[in-house]
Design a protein around this motif. Sequence first.
Motif, PDB file in Angstrom:
ATOM      1  N   ALA A  41      -6.120   4.922   2.020  1.00  0.00           N
ATOM      2  CA  ALA A  41      -4.934   3.408   2.509  1.00  0.00           C
ATOM      3  C   ALA A  41      -5.083   3.192   4.197  1.00  0.00           C
ATOM      4  O   ALA A  41      -5.568   2.542   4.052  1.00  0.00           O
ATOM      5  N   VAL A  77       0.856  -1.249  -0.136  1.00  0.00           N
ATOM      6  CA  VAL A  77      -0.171   0.009  -0.153  1.00  0.00           C
ATOM      7  C   VAL A  77       0.835   1.260  -0.094  1.00  0.00           C
ATOM      8  O   VAL A  77       1.763   1.369   0.653  1.00  0.00           O
ATOM      9  N   LEU A 132      -2.131  -1.703  -3.926  1.00  0.00           N
ATOM     10  CA  LEU A 132      -3.129  -0.266  -3.632  1.00  0.00           C
ATOM     11  C   LEU A 132      -1.644   0.791  -3.595  1.00  0.00           C
ATOM     12  O   LEU A 132      -1.129   0.931  -3.139  1.00  0.00           O
ATOM     13  N   VAL A 160      -6.037  -0.471   4.722  1.00  0.00           N
ATOM     14  CA  VAL A 160      -4.565  -1.255   5.386  1.00  0.00           C
ATOM     15  C   VAL A 160      -5.478  -2.107   6.740  1.00  0.00           C
ATOM     16  O   VAL A 160      -5.119  -3.744   6.312  1.00  0.00           O
ATOM     17  N   TRP A 211       2.860  -1.797   4.472  1.00  0.00           N
ATOM     18  CA  TRP A 211       3.104  -0.407   3.810  1.00  0.00           C
ATOM     19  C   TRP A 211       3.641   1.303   4.173  1.00  0.00           C
ATOM     20  O   TRP A 211       4.490   0.734   4.954  1.00  0.00           O
TER      21      TRP A 211
END
Length: 193
Positions: free
Chosen positions: A13, A5, A74, A17, A29
Motif C-alpha cells: 500500500a 487505497v 487497490l 500510494v 488512502w
Amino acid sequence: MRIAVVGGMGAVAQHAVVQALEAGHFVSWMVNPTDHLPDPCLETDFPQVLCIIRSPWDNSEKYDELVAECDAVLVALDFNHTRPEQFVPIQHILQKSMRKHNVQRVILVTMHGSAESSRQLDWELWAKLNINQVFYVALGTMAPCWSIVSQYSAQEQIVKNAESLKYTILRPAAVTDGPATGTYLASPSHIFG
C-alpha cells in the motif's frame, strides 16, 4: 485517475500510494488512526492530490468517503498491520461502498498460496501461515479459527462473486521491503523475522 487505497501501513500500500502520487494521480488512502505515515512529508508534498482518511477498519461511513468519485480501488491488506480475521469484513464493507458509489474496478493483492495456488506452498511456509489453525486442532478448542491463507482466499472469493465488478487479483510470491535489487531470497525466516 482517482485511486482509493485500503491497506494502511503495509509495504504494498505504501509503495502504491507513493508511485500513484508521483505519476500525478489523486489518492484517497485509508489508514488506522494510530498509524504513522512512513514519510511525514507525504501530506505536505502532495496536499492537492492526497486525501488521508484516518479511521478504524469497521467505519462504513469512512469507506463511503474513501471511494466517492474514485475510478479504482487497490486493496492490499497486510497481515503485519491488519488482523487477518478483519480481511473479509473489510472487503464486504468496501464493496458495499463501491456499489453505492458505482466504483467498478478493484485490484486485490493477496498472497501466493491463496485459493487454488495453495498447493504450490512448501510445507514449512504453509505451517507458519496456518500455525494458529494447527494449535486450534491440537488443543481441541472450538474457538473460531482463521489463518492468513484462508482469510486471503475468502477475500478473493468475495471479489470473484461480486456482480459487475471488474477485478484483478495479484498473488505476489514474496514481497520484500527495501530498494529494488533485481534479486531476492525469500524464506519463512525472511518473511517472519
